[in-house]
Design an enzyme around this catalytic site. Structure first.
Site, PDB file in Angstrom:
ATOM      1  N   ARG A 232       0.819  -1.202   0.000  1.00 32.59           N
ATOM      2  CA  ARG A 232       0.000   0.000   0.000  1.00 32.59           C
ATOM      3  C   ARG A 232       0.853   1.252   0.000  1.00 32.59           C
ATOM      4  NH1 ARG A 232      -3.495  -2.201  -1.657  1.00 32.59           N
ATOM      5  NH2 ARG A 232      -5.674  -2.302  -1.048  1.00 32.59           N
ATOM      6  N   GLU A 261      -3.144   8.229  -5.295  1.00 34.93           N
ATOM      7  CA  GLU A 261      -3.333   7.560  -6.584  1.00 34.93           C
ATOM      8  C   GLU A 261      -4.545   8.165  -7.291  1.00 34.93           C
ATOM      9  OE1 GLU A 261      -3.464   3.310  -5.952  1.00 34.93           O
ATOM     10  OE2 GLU A 261      -1.511   3.293  -5.009  1.00 34.93           O
ATOM     11  N   HIS A 279      -0.614   0.441  -9.721  1.00 39.63           N
ATOM     12  CA  HIS A 279      -1.404  -0.396  -8.802  1.00 39.63           C
ATOM     13  C   HIS A 279      -2.085  -1.546  -9.561  1.00 39.63           C
ATOM     14  CE1 HIS A 279      -3.679  -0.292  -4.710  1.00 39.63           C
ATOM     15  NE2 HIS A 279      -3.625  -1.521  -5.175  1.00 39.63           N
TER      16      HIS A 279
HETATM   17  N1  LIG Z   1      -0.789  -3.952  -5.121  1.00 31.03           N
HETATM   18  C1  LIG Z   1      -1.904  -4.657  -5.124  1.00 31.03           C
HETATM   19  O1  LIG Z   1      -2.625  -4.693  -6.113  1.00 31.03           O
HETATM   20  C2  LIG Z   1      -2.291  -5.442  -3.903  1.00 31.03           C
HETATM   21  C3  LIG Z   1      -3.072  -6.580  -4.063  1.00 31.03           C
HETATM   22  C4  LIG Z   1      -3.390  -7.329  -2.931  1.00 31.03           C
HETATM   23  C5  LIG Z   1      -2.977  -6.907  -1.678  1.00 31.03           C
HETATM   24  N2  LIG Z   1      -2.258  -5.766  -1.563  1.00 31.03           N
HETATM   25  C6  LIG Z   1      -1.798  -5.315  -0.235  1.00 31.03           C
HETATM   26  O2  LIG Z   1      -0.984  -6.344   0.330  1.00 31.03           O
HETATM   27  C7  LIG Z   1      -1.248  -6.423   1.718  1.00 31.03           C
HETATM   28  C8  LIG Z   1      -0.891  -7.809   2.232  1.00 31.03           C
HETATM   29  O3  LIG Z   1      -1.802  -8.747   1.700  1.00 31.03           O
HETATM   30  P1  LIG Z   1      -1.882 -10.236   2.284  1.00 31.03           P
HETATM   31  O4  LIG Z   1      -2.951 -10.917   1.518  1.00 31.03           O
HETATM   32  O5  LIG Z   1      -0.536 -10.833   2.354  1.00 31.03           O
HETATM   33  O6  LIG Z   1      -2.402  -9.923   3.746  1.00 31.03           O
HETATM   34  P2  LIG Z   1      -2.195 -10.805   5.056  1.00 31.03           P
HETATM   35  O7  LIG Z   1      -3.142 -10.224   6.058  1.00 31.03           O
HETATM   36  O8  LIG Z   1      -2.278 -12.248   4.745  1.00 31.03           O
HETATM   37  O9  LIG Z   1      -0.699 -10.502   5.507  1.00 31.03           O
HETATM   38  C9  LIG Z   1      -0.292  -9.272   6.047  1.00 31.03           C
HETATM   39  C10 LIG Z   1       0.847  -9.570   6.994  1.00 31.03           C
HETATM   40  O10 LIG Z   1       1.359  -8.325   7.470  1.00 31.03           O
HETATM   41  C11 LIG Z   1       1.709  -8.510   8.825  1.00 31.03           C
HETATM   42  N3  LIG Z   1       1.853  -7.223   9.509  1.00 31.03           N
HETATM   43  C12 LIG Z   1       0.919  -6.491  10.133  1.00 31.03           C
HETATM   44  N4  LIG Z   1       1.481  -5.380  10.657  1.00 31.03           N
HETATM   45  C13 LIG Z   1       2.802  -5.428  10.328  1.00 31.03           C
HETATM   46  C14 LIG Z   1       3.916  -4.594  10.597  1.00 31.03           C
HETATM   47  N5  LIG Z   1       3.791  -3.489  11.333  1.00 31.03           N
HETATM   48  N6  LIG Z   1       5.115  -4.955  10.116  1.00 31.03           N
HETATM   49  C15 LIG Z   1       5.280  -6.096   9.410  1.00 31.03           C
HETATM   50  N7  LIG Z   1       4.257  -6.942   9.142  1.00 31.03           N
HETATM   51  C16 LIG Z   1       3.040  -6.603   9.591  1.00 31.03           C
HETATM   52  C17 LIG Z   1       0.600  -9.392   9.385  1.00 31.03           C
HETATM   53  O11 LIG Z   1       0.966 -10.010  10.595  1.00 31.03           O
HETATM   54  C18 LIG Z   1       0.422 -10.374   8.250  1.00 31.03           C
HETATM   55  O12 LIG Z   1       1.227 -11.513   8.413  1.00 31.03           O
HETATM   56  C19 LIG Z   1      -2.736  -6.065   1.821  1.00 31.03           C
HETATM   57  O13 LIG Z   1      -3.041  -5.508   3.082  1.00 31.03           O
HETATM   58  C20 LIG Z   1      -2.952  -5.063   0.710  1.00 31.03           C
HETATM   59  O14 LIG Z   1      -2.877  -3.757   1.208  1.00 31.03           O
HETATM   60  C21 LIG Z   1      -1.894  -5.038  -2.639  1.00 31.03           C
HETATM   61  O1  LIG Z   2      -9.339  -4.125  -6.504  1.00 29.01           O
HETATM   62  C1  LIG Z   2      -8.329  -3.589  -6.960  1.00 29.01           C
HETATM   63  O2  LIG Z   2      -8.401  -2.967  -8.019  1.00 29.01           O
HETATM   64  C2  LIG Z   2      -6.964  -3.690  -6.251  1.00 29.01           C
HETATM   65  C3  LIG Z   2      -7.068  -4.128  -4.832  1.00 29.01           C
HETATM   66  C4  LIG Z   2      -5.757  -4.543  -4.251  1.00 29.01           C
HETATM   67  O3  LIG Z   2      -4.966  -3.443  -3.994  1.00 29.01           O
HETATM   68  C5  LIG Z   2      -5.983  -5.330  -2.989  1.00 29.01           C
HETATM   69  O4  LIG Z   2      -5.920  -4.774  -1.881  1.00 29.01           O
HETATM   70  O5  LIG Z   2      -6.258  -6.541  -3.119  1.00 29.01           O
END
Ligand SMILES: NC(=O)c1ccc[n+]([C@@H]2O[C@H](COP(=O)([O-])OP(=O)(O)OC[C@H]3O[C@@H](n4cnc5c(N)ncnc54)[C@H](O)[C@@H]3O)[C@@H](O)[C@H]2O)c1
Ligand SMILES: O=C(O)CC[C@@H](O)C(=O)O
Length: 315
Positions: A232, A261, A279
């Site tokens: 994020r 964004e 993104h």
């Molecule tokens: N760029 C994209 O399109 C996209 C897509 C999907 C997810 N994401 C982002 O990726 C993030 C992670 O997704 P996920 O499915 O792995 O989630 P998840 O909840 O499975 O994993 C997140 C991890 O972060 C850890 N965490 C929490 N606070 C923390 C800190 N201060 N320092 C280090 N680790 C910490 C948690 O303990 C957990 O293990 C989501 O929250 C989302 O914002 C981005």
């Molecule tokens: O829905 C999207 O377009 C992106 C979402 C992605 O950032 C996520 O948090 O899984």
């Protein structure tokens, strides 16, 4: 009953999610992703469910939409939804964990390889008629620091094993069984930043993680280190990253996510060792179809089946 989606990718690869809604006599409409809050409130009157990507679901929005029963995040991160306000008003909030983890992990790896081997620069120059001898950095055998070893972080670790990387991780909630299986060492954040050749971030944006990587953290990194953020915007301080790249404190960075964004005409774009993406880490056909189907099943559970849906976010 009516459902609205502001996610541009909802039902992009097949009509199945919309057909599923229609088979339950639920109407569907798209709204633009960049809709203003006022327009969203106006268009959402009488609507029972929202599928959202990036637009903000604030307390004001929730107070203005008395017919809203469920907000589905079309993805993982719910930082754009006031979950507490929704919960207080009896509006269910769900997300879709797991569905885009492979897409994002693949993408994070692609960014590390692109940075190390300067692939965007080589592509640009070759297409301009040059045939440059561009030398890159090794990935194979290097040290990877994963900050946030959740669903996506763990998928990145599995890929890194194939590159024979030494993997260290920082996560306040360790998963010892997974770490043992994949030979991952949990370390404190400072140590991870100090010893890693590649750093990749995979945690939610929260008050604790905002600006987690700022000036002090860049100062700890190796000059040869690369950092990737496909989690994020706001977790990496863009001002601090700008200075770190300008002063050669790190070797390069790639961001799929930005503090604001869409990010257009950003000061970071002037750095040749900076890769900017819009993104899109989670955007693959497989991921998007699953996201859509999980959202519509949850909506039908709430609006039709009167049943608790999957993946409710509870505070
Ligand atoms: N760029 C994209 O399109 C996209 C897509 C999907 C997810 N994401 C982002 O990726 C993030 C992670 O997704 P996920 O499915 O792995 O989630 P998840 O909840 O499975 O994993 C997140 C991890 O972060 C850890 N965490 C929490 N606070 C923390 C800190 N201060 N320092 C280090 N680790 C910490 C948690 O303990 C957990 O293990 C989501 O929250 C989302 O914002 C981005
Ligand atoms: O829905 C999207 O377009 C992106 C979402 C992605 O950032 C996520 O948090 O899984």
């Amino acid at each position: 009953m009516k459902v609205v989606s502001t996610s541009p990718s909802f039902a992009k690869y097949s009509n199945e999610p919309i057909e599923f809604l229609r088979s339950h006599q639920i109407e569907f409409e798209y709204l633009p992703a960049d809709i203003t809050e006022a327009e969203f409130i106006e268009k959402m009157q009488g609507v029972n469910a929202a599928i959202v990507a990036f637009n903000t679901i604030s307390e004001k929005v929730l107070d203005s939409l008395p017919d809203l029963k469920i907000v589905c995040k079309h993805g993982v991160g719910v930082d754009n939804i006031d979950v507490k306000a929704a919960q207080d008003r009896g509006v269910v909030v769900t997300n879709v964990p797991n569905a885009n983890k492979h897409a994002v992990a693949d993408f994070a790896f692609a960014l590390m390889l692109s940075l190390a081997r300067k692939i965007p620069e080589a592509n640009d120059k070759t297409k301009k008629g040059e045939w440059p001898r561009i030398f890159g950095s090794d990935v194979y055998g290097k040290t990877l620091g994963i900050v946030g070893l959740g669903m996506i972080g763990r998928e990145v670790a599995k890929r890194a094993k194939g590159f024979d990387m030494k993997i260290v991780a920082y996560d306040p909630y360790p998963n010892d069984a997974f770490a043992a299986e994949y030979g991952i060492e949990y370390v404190q954040l400072e140590e991870l930043l100090t010893i890693s050749d590649f750093i990749t971030l995979h945690m939610p944006l929260t008050p604790q993680t905002r600006n987690l990587i700022a000036e002090k953290e860049f100062a700890l990194m190796k000059e040869e280190a690369f950092i990737v953020n496909a989690s994020r915007g706001g977790i990496v301080s863009e001002a601090a990253l700008y200075e770190a790249l300008k002063n050669g404190k790190i070797a390069g960075a790639a961001l799929d996510v930005f503090e604001e964004e869409p990010a257009t005409d950003h000061p970071l774009f002037e750095h040749s060792n900076f890769i900017a993406l819009p993104h899109i880490a989670g955007y693959t056909s497989g991921a998007i179809n699953t996201l859509g189907m999980v959202c519509v099943q949850n909506i039908v559970d709430v609006l039709v089946n009167n049943k608790e849906p999957n993946h409710v976010i509870k505070l």
